[in-house]
Motif scaffolding. Sequence first.
Motif, PDB file in Angstrom:
ATOM      1  N   LEU A 115       7.922  54.543  -1.635  1.00  0.00           N
ATOM      2  CA  LEU A 115       7.456  55.392  -0.546  1.00  0.00           C
ATOM      3  C   LEU A 115       6.703  54.548   0.467  1.00  0.00           C
ATOM      4  O   LEU A 115       6.020  53.582   0.104  1.00  0.00           O
ATOM      5  CB  LEU A 115       6.552  56.494  -1.081  1.00  0.00           C
ATOM      6  CG  LEU A 115       7.186  57.461  -2.084  1.00  0.00           C
ATOM      7  CD1 LEU A 115       6.130  58.344  -2.721  1.00  0.00           C
ATOM      8  CD2 LEU A 115       8.242  58.322  -1.404  1.00  0.00           C
ATOM      9  N   LEU A 116       6.805  54.933   1.743  1.00  0.00           N
ATOM     10  CA  LEU A 116       6.147  54.191   2.812  1.00  0.00           C
ATOM     11  C   LEU A 116       5.248  55.108   3.621  1.00  0.00           C
ATOM     12  O   LEU A 116       5.592  56.271   3.870  1.00  0.00           O
ATOM     13  CB  LEU A 116       7.184  53.570   3.750  1.00  0.00           C
ATOM     14  CG  LEU A 116       8.126  52.541   3.127  1.00  0.00           C
ATOM     15  CD1 LEU A 116       9.558  53.058   3.184  1.00  0.00           C
ATOM     16  CD2 LEU A 116       8.035  51.217   3.845  1.00  0.00           C
ATOM     17  N   SER A 117       4.097  54.580   4.018  1.00  0.00           N
ATOM     18  CA  SER A 117       3.197  55.318   4.900  1.00  0.00           C
ATOM     19  C   SER A 117       3.057  54.557   6.198  1.00  0.00           C
ATOM     20  O   SER A 117       3.321  53.346   6.258  1.00  0.00           O
ATOM     21  CB  SER A 117       1.823  55.499   4.242  1.00  0.00           C
ATOM     22  OG  SER A 117       1.188  54.235   4.098  1.00  0.00           O
ATOM     23  N   LYS A 118       2.627  55.245   7.235  1.00  0.00           N
ATOM     24  CA  LYS A 118       2.465  54.592   8.534  1.00  0.00           C
ATOM     25  C   LYS A 118       1.071  54.008   8.627  1.00  0.00           C
ATOM     26  O   LYS A 118       0.072  54.665   8.361  1.00  0.00           O
ATOM     27  CB  LYS A 118       2.708  55.585   9.668  1.00  0.00           C
ATOM     28  CG  LYS A 118       2.888  54.901  11.026  1.00  0.00           C
ATOM     29  CD  LYS A 118       3.480  55.829  12.063  1.00  0.00           C
ATOM     30  CE  LYS A 118       3.810  55.047  13.338  1.00  0.00           C
ATOM     31  NZ  LYS A 118       4.361  55.923  14.380  1.00  0.00           N
ATOM     32  N   ASP A 119       1.024  52.729   9.003  1.00  0.00           N
ATOM     33  CA  ASP A 119      -0.235  52.011   9.165  1.00  0.00           C
ATOM     34  C   ASP A 119      -0.252  51.458  10.583  1.00  0.00           C
ATOM     35  O   ASP A 119       0.295  50.390  10.851  1.00  0.00           O
ATOM     36  CB  ASP A 119      -0.336  50.879   8.133  1.00  0.00           C
ATOM     37  CG  ASP A 119      -1.657  50.126   8.221  1.00  0.00           C
ATOM     38  OD1 ASP A 119      -2.604  50.676   8.804  1.00  0.00           O
ATOM     39  OD2 ASP A 119      -1.726  48.982   7.733  1.00  0.00           O
ATOM     40  N   GLY A 120      -0.879  52.209  11.504  1.00  0.00           N
ATOM     41  CA  GLY A 120      -0.812  51.825  12.907  1.00  0.00           C
ATOM     42  C   GLY A 120       0.585  52.059  13.431  1.00  0.00           C
ATOM     43  O   GLY A 120       1.091  53.177  13.421  1.00  0.00           O
ATOM     44  N   VAL A 121       1.239  50.983  13.865  1.00  0.00           N
ATOM     45  CA  VAL A 121       2.612  51.118  14.368  1.00  0.00           C
ATOM     46  C   VAL A 121       3.614  50.604  13.349  1.00  0.00           C
ATOM     47  O   VAL A 121       4.816  50.602  13.604  1.00  0.00           O
ATOM     48  CB  VAL A 121       2.781  50.333  15.696  1.00  0.00           C
ATOM     49  CG1 VAL A 121       1.892  50.904  16.760  1.00  0.00           C
ATOM     50  CG2 VAL A 121       2.508  48.845  15.492  1.00  0.00           C
TER      51      VAL A 121
END
Length: 843
Positions: free
Chosen positions: A642-648
């Motif tokens: 799973l991936l989360s958004k960190d800034g851009v």
Amino acid sequence: MTQDLQQYADIIEQLKPMVNEPEFNQVLTQVAGGLPKEKRFLIKMEVKRLARPCMRSIDLRGQVDGNCQLYEYDGIKHYLDDIAIDMFEQQIRVFGHYSFGVYEAVQQTENNYRVMRERAESSQQQSEQGGQSSKSTHTMARFSVPVVNLLDYSRRDTERMNFAVALEIFNESNHSIRGISVDVSTEGIQVKLSKESLFKTGEKVFIYFRGLEDEFAMDKKNGIAYTVVKIGRKKDIQYLSLRRAKEFPNPAFDKFLESFIHGNKRRYKVNMANTIDAIRNKSCEQYFSPRCPTLPVYIDDINGSPVPRYAMANEVNREILHYWSDEQDESRLGFLLNSKRLAALLQKKADRRELFVYSFTHLQNEKVYFYSASADELADKDVLRGAFLGFGSRKASWRIFKLTMTDMSPDQAHAPLSIPDSVSSKIKRQNTPPAPRLMSKLKNLRYLVHITDVTSDAGQRRYSEYKFNRNNLSHLRVFGHPRNRVPQEIPIFRFKSQDKRLESRYLLRSNIELRMHVDGRPVKGVSEDISVHGLRLELNGEFTGQIDDRVTVSFPKLQELTSKHDVMSLQYDVVHFNPDRNIVHLKSAHGEPGQSARHFFDDLIKQNRNTLKSYPEEEEIPGIGHALRIINARNVMSLSFLLSKDGVRYKPEASIIGKQDDRVSRLASHFGGKDEVNLEFMFRDRNLDSPFVQHGIKQVKVENLPIRQEVFIAFDPAQKDSRMAIIPRFDNQFTSDDTRHNFIKEAMGRGQFIALHVMLTTTGKPDLDMLQAEINYVSVYAIHRAKELEEKLWSIAACSHLVDITDEVMMRYNFEPAEIARNRENTAQHVIEPNGIQALLRA
């Protein structure tokens, strides 16, 4: 801001809001009093410059990682993205007007390409100065994530309260050890004591609660009997998990402890570690299951023969079902999962039950004919292998499916909450096992087959280069599936996600005409299903509107049947449409405009309830869809993360390891810590113009379809340097099939070759209903933790699925079966150098 003033940026930020206040000079002296007078003067001039009114227009189109829109302020038009708009409004509040400070701040946002490039260059320079070793270590650590076993979490039969009290423990040798309790329940206790104390699992001990003897009437002569169930160590501390020994009952102590916990659990706080872990675990399952591209099929064991019983569809894997549907939209999935292939899977070793099946379809007289052959079936008919692969791959309908089989049990259908029944009657009801009627439908299920579409453009192009004798094409009918021998129907259930129906839907096909309120252009079509508040339509043309648009729907055939209602201008709002824009979901317009539609369909459903068919999503056996979903989550076959958004940017958050995915699991775990994987190899292209993960997720959001890519990997676990141990190459980095073939040969020569079919999907909204009971429980004792968990829940944006296609790729490039088998075993020949005592002995 000049380089000289950059070092005083914090002081300048503090002075910005005071620039137009009478106390400005006084504040300047306070915050910059320690600086030389000339420096204070320069800072003052800089703040005054930033506060000067500005008339420049800002256009960030093409300069930021975001969609820009027209934004007008005080008569000046700008083109800004959401992040820039937030910054603009924030700085307006600081200065009180549009100034040069606002103008410059808006062009320094974190998603500005120039800013990102400058930071990357600066970071690279700092890393080079700090040494390559520390850079590599830091980079690797960024991509280490925990492994999550879906729906595998601790469940407690009783509440456990955090409570520290002095204890004296007597072991079986009657030796006394002093310790402190960590938490306590009516069923057990966790104790903290020195690391030197020796205990063994299963040992009986007697505990005296010395810290309670002064306040409560405790039995000072007889201790409370416990059994050691788990021993943990952390630094210089040892933790014992103990369970009450039932053979030494003590009703008086039980009553005291139950009363003590009930009266003090808010004061000392309930230990919720397992509940927090369960929320995180279930969150991962929520993002994985509803959009996983693999189609699970549940297999019954009937008198020793495997029979497909159920399939589980979601909005992504349904493409597989569409492919295996004929011209009448009847499912023919049984052609793929015929008895011969299921038997072949069962005959393989339990950890290697996989099969690659090649297929294509032929359309004749408006009828669909299916052709398929597994790699094993083609090997048995080697003369026809080239003809099947070469001819089939030249058709648009060419597909390659990977089938994997694993054992399963109907008992896996039950996933109780992590909370004890004793908390409330509602919790007890939710913890109740599935009903006998439901379990009777699952009782014969023994296996789970996962079907994954692993077709690729590169693979199809390679197979299309196979030369074959056209005279052999007529013999391909041996791989055809006769239309007069229809396979057994496999009922399809759907993953229940956040879009739960508030009312029943009914099948009703009737001609309709849809008109947009904007241009009034009519589009004809048919209704698929109806409810009091909504419709689903299939249009003959393309829907040109957007979400929330108002439309008018006419039912000419239904109007002939009623004089009570006018159904030629019913008002609806658009809530969803598919990527092809030919299926539209509508809800009746709010308030009076939608009344006519609601009244008509309410009457229609009431008067025809006995004849209208409920939509197939309305389960005949309540709970079966949820039960099948739980079974599937506990039997994941390939690695995903799973991936989360960190800034851009997007970063990995958690990984799900497959049960039968040893080759990929070993690769991902090689540089990971305990219960972790390291996914740095999937982000090795992060500094290129279009890194696959970062660029792919944006593409998925635009196209609303999974993005696929193949990655070839040379894996040599004997190498200590991560960049030498794992060498990945995405397919678009190869220039020809010759370079691909050479890469495979070189990878096998230095270690092992691994090929992955990578799929990127975005995630839907979390279904808080499935988590609400546990989130509410945490909120009672630690509302801040509950808020943190919910925030984390909403941060997940995408999921990447890694499917092992190594054997298929090697077959594609004509490697011999012996070479394929040798490559699979290669890892055992390359081990990391021993250290410690073993290294000394070898020396």
